[in-house]
Motif scaffolding. Structure first.
Motif, PDB file in Angstrom:
ATOM      1  N   ALA A 247      -0.842 -25.859  -5.307  1.00  0.00           N
ATOM      2  CA  ALA A 247       0.417 -25.907  -4.537  1.00  0.00           C
ATOM      3  C   ALA A 247       0.714 -27.325  -4.045  1.00  0.00           C
ATOM      4  O   ALA A 247       1.614 -27.530  -3.227  1.00  0.00           O
ATOM      5  N   GLY A 248      -0.055 -28.309  -4.521  1.00  0.00           N
ATOM      6  CA  GLY A 248       0.184 -29.708  -4.136  1.00  0.00           C
ATOM      7  C   GLY A 248      -0.355 -30.055  -2.756  1.00  0.00           C
ATOM      8  O   GLY A 248       0.097 -31.020  -2.134  1.00  0.00           O
ATOM      9  N   ILE A 249      -1.320 -29.286  -2.270  1.00  0.00           N
ATOM     10  CA  ILE A 249      -1.880 -29.541  -0.925  1.00  0.00           C
ATOM     11  C   ILE A 249      -3.321 -30.022  -1.104  1.00  0.00           C
ATOM     12  O   ILE A 249      -4.249 -29.230  -1.292  1.00  0.00           O
ATOM     13  N   ARG A 250      -3.475 -31.391  -1.085  1.00  0.00           N
ATOM     14  CA  ARG A 250      -4.795 -31.982  -1.346  1.00  0.00           C
ATOM     15  C   ARG A 250      -5.317 -32.826  -0.191  1.00  0.00           C
ATOM     16  O   ARG A 250      -6.501 -33.169  -0.153  1.00  0.00           O
ATOM     17  N   THR A 251      -4.458 -33.192   0.742  1.00  0.00           N
ATOM     18  CA  THR A 251      -4.856 -33.998   1.906  1.00  0.00           C
ATOM     19  C   THR A 251      -4.200 -33.416   3.150  1.00  0.00           C
ATOM     20  O   THR A 251      -3.259 -32.605   3.035  1.00  0.00           O
ATOM     21  N   PRO A 252      -4.632 -33.836   4.340  1.00  0.00           N
ATOM     22  CA  PRO A 252      -4.003 -33.303   5.566  1.00  0.00           C
ATOM     23  C   PRO A 252      -2.501 -33.577   5.618  1.00  0.00           C
ATOM     24  O   PRO A 252      -1.739 -32.753   6.122  1.00  0.00           O
TER      25      PRO A 252
ATOM     26  N   LEU B 250       2.073 -21.079  -1.838  1.00  0.00           N
ATOM     27  CA  LEU B 250       0.846 -20.366  -2.201  1.00  0.00           C
ATOM     28  C   LEU B 250       1.171 -18.917  -2.569  1.00  0.00           C
ATOM     29  O   LEU B 250       2.066 -18.313  -1.969  1.00  0.00           O
ATOM     30  N   PRO B 251       0.438 -18.339  -3.534  1.00  0.00           N
ATOM     31  CA  PRO B 251       0.647 -16.908  -3.837  1.00  0.00           C
ATOM     32  C   PRO B 251       0.362 -16.058  -2.594  1.00  0.00           C
ATOM     33  O   PRO B 251      -0.520 -16.392  -1.794  1.00  0.00           O
ATOM     34  N   ARG B 252       1.111 -14.980  -2.424  1.00  0.00           N
ATOM     35  CA  ARG B 252       0.904 -14.005  -1.326  1.00  0.00           C
ATOM     36  C   ARG B 252       1.138 -14.590   0.077  1.00  0.00           C
ATOM     37  O   ARG B 252       0.693 -14.027   1.069  1.00  0.00           O
ATOM     38  N   VAL B 253       1.805 -15.763   0.183  1.00  0.00           N
ATOM     39  CA  VAL B 253       2.066 -16.346   1.512  1.00  0.00           C
ATOM     40  C   VAL B 253       3.580 -16.405   1.740  1.00  0.00           C
ATOM     41  O   VAL B 253       4.296 -17.133   1.040  1.00  0.00           O
TER      42      VAL B 253
END
Length: 651
Positions: free
Chosen positions: A37-42, A53-56
């Motif tokens: 989902a492109g979330i790799r750093t704070p 994100l799936p299911r969010v």
């Protein structure tokens, strides 16, 4: 020791944070889906990206974003630990124990890490190398922390004190060149107490010079345990001095029917003594005696409070006396995981008489809190079996009180259950006396199942729980508990729980490894959870699993479990003997594998056997070690000061 200051990349820290399960509400599966989902750093964490994100959905994304921001102190600690090559999993405990500025405090004194459980000296030394340039092994902070660590390690074996010589030897073994300075620093810092050796007995009629105190008897304790023992001794004396007789001894006759002389004596003792003890093995009528005490006091209009260390024991006490009973923690109004209690000297318990069952499980801190919450004039009756395992926490309260001779004790010895058959009671009574007796049990109340090794023992256990016991005895597997001395090996809790889950409730472990229908056991206190929380050792069943949270039905009531509390749950079809203490089940399977041989002791075997109410299967694979342990091996003595303190206070 040399220092390395280059920090890891932000994405390495972020990955360590998420995979260690430190983001509240984010499950393992969602954590693995973050990079996609492109979330790799704070900096990538936003509600908009979390919706990817799936299911969010939007609402959950907002919640996750908020919980990430709230976890900032934990994140800062993860950064520090990852830099030093130390496990990120320690960060949650560090942030909880050291507060919101945990990272700053650890930079100032990396050896503060040693105040947490599951931390090794190597971990703390690695952190020190990473954050303190030029640090070495003689750093005063290291020596001081090692004194506390040595004492804390000893508390795991139940000791409240250690001789100074042993602490000094432990410091030398870790390269500390001036152990005396380290001890002094720990005492000056307030975390450790120094107990001078007692003065030898002085004989005024002797011509000899009075002996000098024996320096080998100089002891050190962590302040919390040293002060707790002193508080127990002082409060026992206070309650004994302020107690007034509740009722005329003749009134005991009103509840005398069916009680033997020792039981009558115990009832009479509660009426007069500020603190009294009632002891005895299973089937000797402790519960019946307590029920008579409650009946008599209720007839006098006396306010009685009943409690036990575990939810199951409290429930059983309530059923036997027909009077409300709660856990000791609930009685005292436990405040979350901090260990504090609402009930104390300032706000004491309302009861005139407090009765606590399963008192062998009381550690010294809980006993100190209980006694402090008893107002002047309160009568306290502790009911227990000193032949069982001592408390999980430090201290040897019941045994020390008996040994001191300072507290009146009634011991029940007549086996009343014998006449009714009672193969479990007969077997347990034999073990209590050091003998592994052969019991005839045509009704299969006790069944011995031999096995040649751990693997066969494990197969037998699964077969008994899932097939033989339900089929032959019509006992629902949900009412059968497996008890083993060990965690590891084919017949330890870990592997047995995997095998039993596969048979009784197969599933993928949707939330933190658990599915609806799983049996779980608590491994720590979390009494602040809604609506009622849970206590260490309580067994429950998962009734709901979603969004990183579990709904569990414990014996004390339903509970919603989230966040760090999830890590204090384990599967509970098979539990250790220590965790089973204070609870009983209709059916119990005790497994004794070969690897338990060195751990076996008379109290451990006795405690395991006495968990069963109607049926006991013993899967015996430990050979001659079992009979030898029952005959020769008592539990290792604990180093404590309480018995001596009680004797000193009452001399």
């Amino acid at each position: 020791m040399t220092s390395s200051t280059a920090g890891p990349a932000p994405d390495v820290v972020f990955a360590a944070f998420t995979t260690a399960g430190l983001w509240p509400g984010l499950g393992k599966r969602a954590a693995a889906e973050l990079p996609e989902a492109g979330i790799r750093t704070p900096d990538d964490v936003t509600a908009d990206k979390l919706v990817g994100l799936p299911r969010v959905g939007r609402q959950r994304a907002e919640r996750l974003f908020s919980s990430f921001l709230a976890a900032a102190p934990t994140y800062d600690v993860v950064e520090l630990l990852v830099t030093a090559g130390v496990s990120a999993r320690l960060a949650a405990n560090a942030a909880e124990a050291l507060g919101p500025d945990a990272a700053r405090r650890l930079r100032d004194d990396p050896w503060m890490l040693l105040s947490l459980s599951q931390v090794t000296l190597a971990d703390a030394d690695r952190l020190a190398v990473a954050v303190l340039p030029g640090v070495d092994k003689q750093d005063a902070r290291r020596g001081r922390a090692l004194v506390s660590l040595t004492l804390r390690t000893a508390t795991r074996d139940g000791h409240t004190v250690l001789p100074v010589d042993l602490v000094v030897a432990a410091l030398r073994a870790e390269g500390v060149e001036d152990p005396a300075a380290a001890v002094l620093a720990a005492v000056d810092g307030g975390e450790v107490l120094d107990h001078e050796p007692p003065e030898p007995e002085f004989d005024p009629e002797s011509d000899e010079e009075p002996a000098e105190p024996d320096p080998a008897l100089r002891m050190l304790s962590l302040s919390r345990y040293g002060m707790a023992e002193e508080a127990v001794a002082e409060n026992v004396v206070r309650l004994a001095a302020t107690a007034e007789r509740i009722a005329d001894p003749a009134s005991v006759r009103s509840v005398a029917k069916g009680l033997d002389p020792a039981q009558l004596e115990a009832v009479a003792q509660v009426l007069g003594a500020g603190v009294s003890l009632l002891t005895g093995g299973p089937g000797t009528g402790k519960s019946r005696t307590v029920a008579s005490v409650v009946k008599l006091l209720e007839s006098k209009g006396t306010e009685v409070a009943l409690a036990a260390p575990t939810g199951r024991a409290a429930k059983r006490l309530e059923e036997l006396t027909d009077h409300p009973a709660v856990t000791v923690h609930r009685l005292l109004g436990a405040q979350g995981t901090t260990g504090g209690f609402a009930r104390n000297e300032e706000w004491p318990l309302d009861a005139d008489v407090v009765v606590v069952d399963e008192a062998s499980m009381l550690d010294v801190e809980l006993t100190a809190a209980l006694l402090e919450a008893c107002a002047d004039g309160t009568h306290l009756l502790l009911v227990g079996d000193p032949a069982q395992l001592p408390s999980i926490g430090p201290g040897h309260v019941l045994g020390d009180m008996i040994d001191s001779g300072a507290v009146p004790v009634t011991e029940l010895t007549t086996l009343h259950r014998q006449a009714a058959g009672g193969a479990i009671a007969r077997l347990a009574t034999g073990v209590r006396g050091g003998e592994l007796v052969q019991v005839e049990s045509p009704d299969r109340e006790v069944v011995i199942v031999p096995a040649t090794g751990s693997a066969e023992a494990a197969r037998r256990v699964v077969q008994l729980v899932t097939d033989s016991i339900p089929r032959a005895l019509s006992l629902d597997p949900a009412t059968v508990q497996v008890v083993t001395p060990v965690h590891r090996g084919p017949a330890g809790t870990i592997e047995l729980n995997k095998a039993l889950k596969a048979q009784l409730n197969p599933g993928d472990g949707t939330v933190y490894g658990f599915d609806v229908g799983d049996r779980v056991v608590a491994t720590a206190n979390h009494l602040d959870l809604e609506p009622v929380g849970f206590a260490n050792g309580e067994v429950g069943v998962v009734t709901g699993a979603r969004d990183g949270s579990l709904s569990i039905d414990f014996s004390s009531g339903p509970c919603n479990v989230t966040g760090t509390a999830l890590s204090d749950l384990k599967h509970g079809w098979a539990i250790t003997v220590h965790r089973a203490q204070g609870s009983e089940w209709p059916g119990v399977v005790v497994v004794l594998p070969p690897e338990a041989g060195g751990m076996l002791s008379r109290p451990l075997v006795y405690t395991a056997l006495t968990r069963a109410q109607k049926h006991l299967s013993i899967v015996h694979a430990s050979g001659a070690a079992l009979a030898r342990a029952v005959r020769e091996v008592d539990v290792r003595p604990r180093r404590t000061r309480l018995a001596q303190l009680l004797r000193d206070q009452t001399d």
